[in-house]
Design an enzyme around this catalytic site. Sequence first.
Site, PDB file in Angstrom:
ATOM      1  N   ARG A 329       0.495  -1.393  -0.067  1.00 34.27           N
ATOM      2  CA  ARG A 329      -0.133   0.267   0.088  1.00 34.27           C
ATOM      3  C   ARG A 329       1.020   1.190  -0.144  1.00 34.27           C
ATOM      4  NH1 ARG A 329      -1.880   1.501   4.908  1.00 34.27           N
ATOM      5  NH2 ARG A 329      -0.659   0.359   6.335  1.00 34.27           N
ATOM      6  N   SER A 477      -6.456  12.337   5.596  1.00 42.88           N
ATOM      7  CA  SER A 477      -6.622  12.223   6.924  1.00 42.88           C
ATOM      8  C   SER A 477      -6.541  14.221   6.642  1.00 42.88           C
ATOM      9  CB  SER A 477      -4.764  12.391   7.221  1.00 42.88           C
ATOM     10  OG  SER A 477      -4.530  11.930   8.330  1.00 42.88           O
ATOM     11  N   ARG A 529      -4.740   4.709  -3.807  1.00 45.10           N
ATOM     12  CA  ARG A 529      -5.932   4.080  -2.500  1.00 45.10           C
ATOM     13  C   ARG A 529      -7.428   4.421  -2.668  1.00 45.10           C
ATOM     14  NH1 ARG A 529      -2.999   4.480   3.209  1.00 45.10           N
ATOM     15  NH2 ARG A 529      -1.114   3.979   1.997  1.00 45.10           N
TER      16      ARG A 529
END
Lengths: 555, 555
Positions: A329, A477, A529
């Site tokens: 990832r 985030s 992602r």
Amino acid sequence: MAEEEQQVPERPKEAPKEGEAGPSKNALKKAAKEKEKAEKKRLIQEREAAQKQAAEGNDVSKEDYGESPMVGSKQYKPPQWKRDKLSDTGSKEDGSETHLRVVVRNARSQSAKLAFLDLRDGLSSIQAVIAASETLSRQMVKFASTLNPESLVDVIGIVKVPKEPVKSATIQDREIHILKLFVVSKSESPLPIQIEDAERPLPEDEKKIEEQSSEESGRPLLGLSTRLDNRTLDLRSMLNHAIVEIKGGICRLWTEFMWQNDFKQIWTPKINGAPSEGGSNVFEMKYFNNPAYLAQSPQLYKQMMISARYKRVWELGTVFRAENSNTARHLTEFMGLDLEMEFQEHYHEVLDVLEELVLHIFNGLKTRYKQETDLVRTVYKVEEFKLPEAGKVPRLPFSEGITMLREAGETLNDYDDLSTPQEKLLGKLVLQKYNTDFYILDQFPLAIRPFYTMPSPHDPSLSNSYDMFMRGQEICSGAQRVHDAEFLKKRMRGMDPPLDPDSLGFKHYVEAFKYGCPPHAGGGFGLERIVMLWLGLPNVRLASLFPRDPGRNIP
Amino acid sequence: MAEEEQQVPERPKEAPKEGEAGPSKNALKKAAKEKEKAEKKRLIQEREAAQKQAAEGNDVSKEDYGESPMVGSKQYKPPQWKRDKLSDTGSKEDGSETHLRVVVRNARSQSAKLAFLDLRDGLSSIQAVIAASETLSRQMVKFASTLNPESLVDVIGIVKVPKEPVKSATIQDREIHILKLFVVSKSESPLPIQIEDAERPLPEDEKKIEEQSSEESGRPLLGLSTRLDNRTLDLRSMLNHAIVEIKGGICRLWTEFMWQNDFKQIWTPKINGAPSEGGSNVFEMKYFNNPAYLAQSPQLYKQMMISARYKRVWELGTVFRAENSNTARHLTEFMGLDLEMEFQEHYHEVLDVLEELVLHIFNGLKTRYKQETDLVRTVYKVEEFKLPEAGKVPRLPFSEGITMLREAGETLNDYDDLSTPQEKLLGKLVLQKYNTDFYILDQFPLAIRPFYTMPSPHDPSLSNSYDMFMRGQEICSGAQRVHDAEFLKKRMRGMDPPLDPDSLGFKHYVEAFKYGCPPHAGGGFGLERIVMLWLGLPNVRLASLFPRDPGRNIP
């Protein structure tokens, strides 16, 4: 142009499908060998017959096939005929003429008088038939049957409804009876990898490629490095076309939302004279005679744009991370979707917008990119992505996440960061409890967030920050940022190790908050992602066109 | 909330405008000094009066003004009142109440009972009045009149139609009578640069700043480095807001066209294991333990995407050029607008699309971004950008350009490259002859184009390549590319110095054309250069948020 009716021959019977009853493996092998032998003999005979015919000069089709000269631009004549889209062929009338520029996926000779071509364009494929007749020579059939896979051809033909649906093609209720056939760009043979192999999944464990290949279709499962070493061919697969389409779809849905909600596009610098986030995981470069650093995020600059009074800003740009992590990832270079906006009273105003944005993207993927999503899911099986009912996204306080994990048996302190397995476990717990794969954790511990994060007024050990999760993995985030220079300096000096507000990398940033800056919050998403988690891909590299990791920067 | 009628005082008379008759400079100076002296005295008296009043504790307004605590997020209560947009105030009814969060551009005390504020939000500004009354204290007027410029404030007030239009504001037929006033984020004083100075043009010649400042409005003309050293404040100017809006507008118009015309967005890598265009002007970096290079263009990768059968692709991405040129039109980092597409018979099919794209952008700028364009043109005077009549863009053969230049007295050989002054001269000649600032040169000499350019079938010394020009400066360079691997290798080996098709940087690229690639062409635009030439900016750095050149990579 010849338009007389062509004889429609029967399509050769296909081998029994997996799961159907069929002969034993050994019997199949033996039969295949004999077939191959007979085939070779037949081909030799045919070639001799064709050579004889050609030598006699009686090729009635000689104007109707061959290799076109390199499209290198003779005197400009607008094309006398416009080519059709292959994807439209499925709705064309039986008997109508069509002009196509398509790729030969595969050519198969049935006899000296009959051959089949699998033709493809984008996500569509169709079967074409070429049959010798009084007006179509055996030489032309032979030419067609010996085309190398991946050659690009111009085809003029008649659209027909086949007797039986063509199961191997995406357009099953039409086929094309070829009248003319020209090679526009010939492919070399053999191909270093087969496109059909690129249509199948990555091996679960790269080390087990050998075992897996013998268990499945008899063809090897292509490992990741082989694919990436031959990425241009790999990207030709329909699987990859669908992934690229979905990645573009996310960008498009994002951009639409930005336009509709008055966000302004910005372009922040990628080369910086000082590291932007404290100096770890940053790529260093030579900038004329001095060192410089590649941007790890547009964080500082997007905040400066807020201070410069642009209210709501967004950027889709490259982000560089010198992380020496060879996980499934991490990438060293990826596309960051970033936004930052001012708010009036509370950072949850921003979180509301972020939620709306992400739901706009997910709902758009479900409706407008369903075909592509479904195609990828035939290869990588994954549960349908569950969205919260009535658009009510769970916004869990971090402390509640800790409680849920403790109840599930995890040992955690109140202000501990979550490990990746814990995040994934929490994803499962949230799915059970709230029936959604998308949720938010809010009010993270201050100590595990960057220096520019605003502490929480409820608890000085917490902060006005949040993460967004898909299937238990973080995709965004964000936080309220400190918008006061004096307070920001205090925060920086209190970090461990302390950061210097007067240093080259921070001086202008801290200055930006001296002269009246609105309260603001924002977030950053990793595009690849989101693609990976939407489609359940086993590796984020599959969501990058030409992925970069510590071991790869070519091609 | 107090809503009684406020007394509308007269606005102080403005100084005579430039060009109007007025007193002599010396008389003005003297008068100004005396006024300043009197003003000081008055302010001291007022302060004493206010202190006395405050000491007596009789501030009727004490709940209605002050410094708000840092918006740091108390318990979340959705705001009880939603703030209005300042830009909507111009159409509000006389007497209606408004709630605003705005910036104080300037605060001026008229007397102890009266002050004026210039308020701004985005591209809108308005005058606000604060007058002492039975329900509004002198202390509050004093608080307002001493606000530091660039402070962010919450204002509640009554919208009024002023007796005379307020010429200094963009909203001239409304003003705001303040009822409540809170500072959300206080600005320090003094500012390192004044925003009003950033509204004025760059000095024509940076060396002559001193002379220019004394000749003009008495304020210094801000030089480029001062602006860029204080870029966050500089970017607050309306001038820069308009430039950013136009730059975003070009991206938006581009993106719309891409979506409407089936182009697919791509994201090519910026870190490459080998230089992509032969090795000059490339930034080198450290990639873990090996050298790597920053992409000078997405050229090789966008072509590989065509070979991977994506038909039409586009990218808006950062481009890096290690050119040590300190000119007004070079940046070391800029935004590249790139596209590449397959065609059927002739590369002019692609040129047709490119023309349509650029006209879509120019027409969109003329209609949808007129306000911003006009604003910038009040600062940087430039002729209206002329588009060709009936959308017929001149597509001149390079040879015709040479002929025109020769007729104008230039000495040039048939296959010479044009110098920048020659390009600009040709721009003027084309404008005279064809009445357009936008045109195309086609069929450039092969020798001055990159190795991947397709030679011309008409003349082996020419090529199927083109440049697009605005006001005589190049904004786009493009060509048909070689789509055959063998021919490409031949071209590479024939370059001076020869390029090695088997080298690390080219191997995968050349491979991409071995396996059936459609003929294709494309082009690359420099976003900042389009902004600069559209607006007639004197320096491309003004079109970059945080420009990078050999001498600058901070902030």
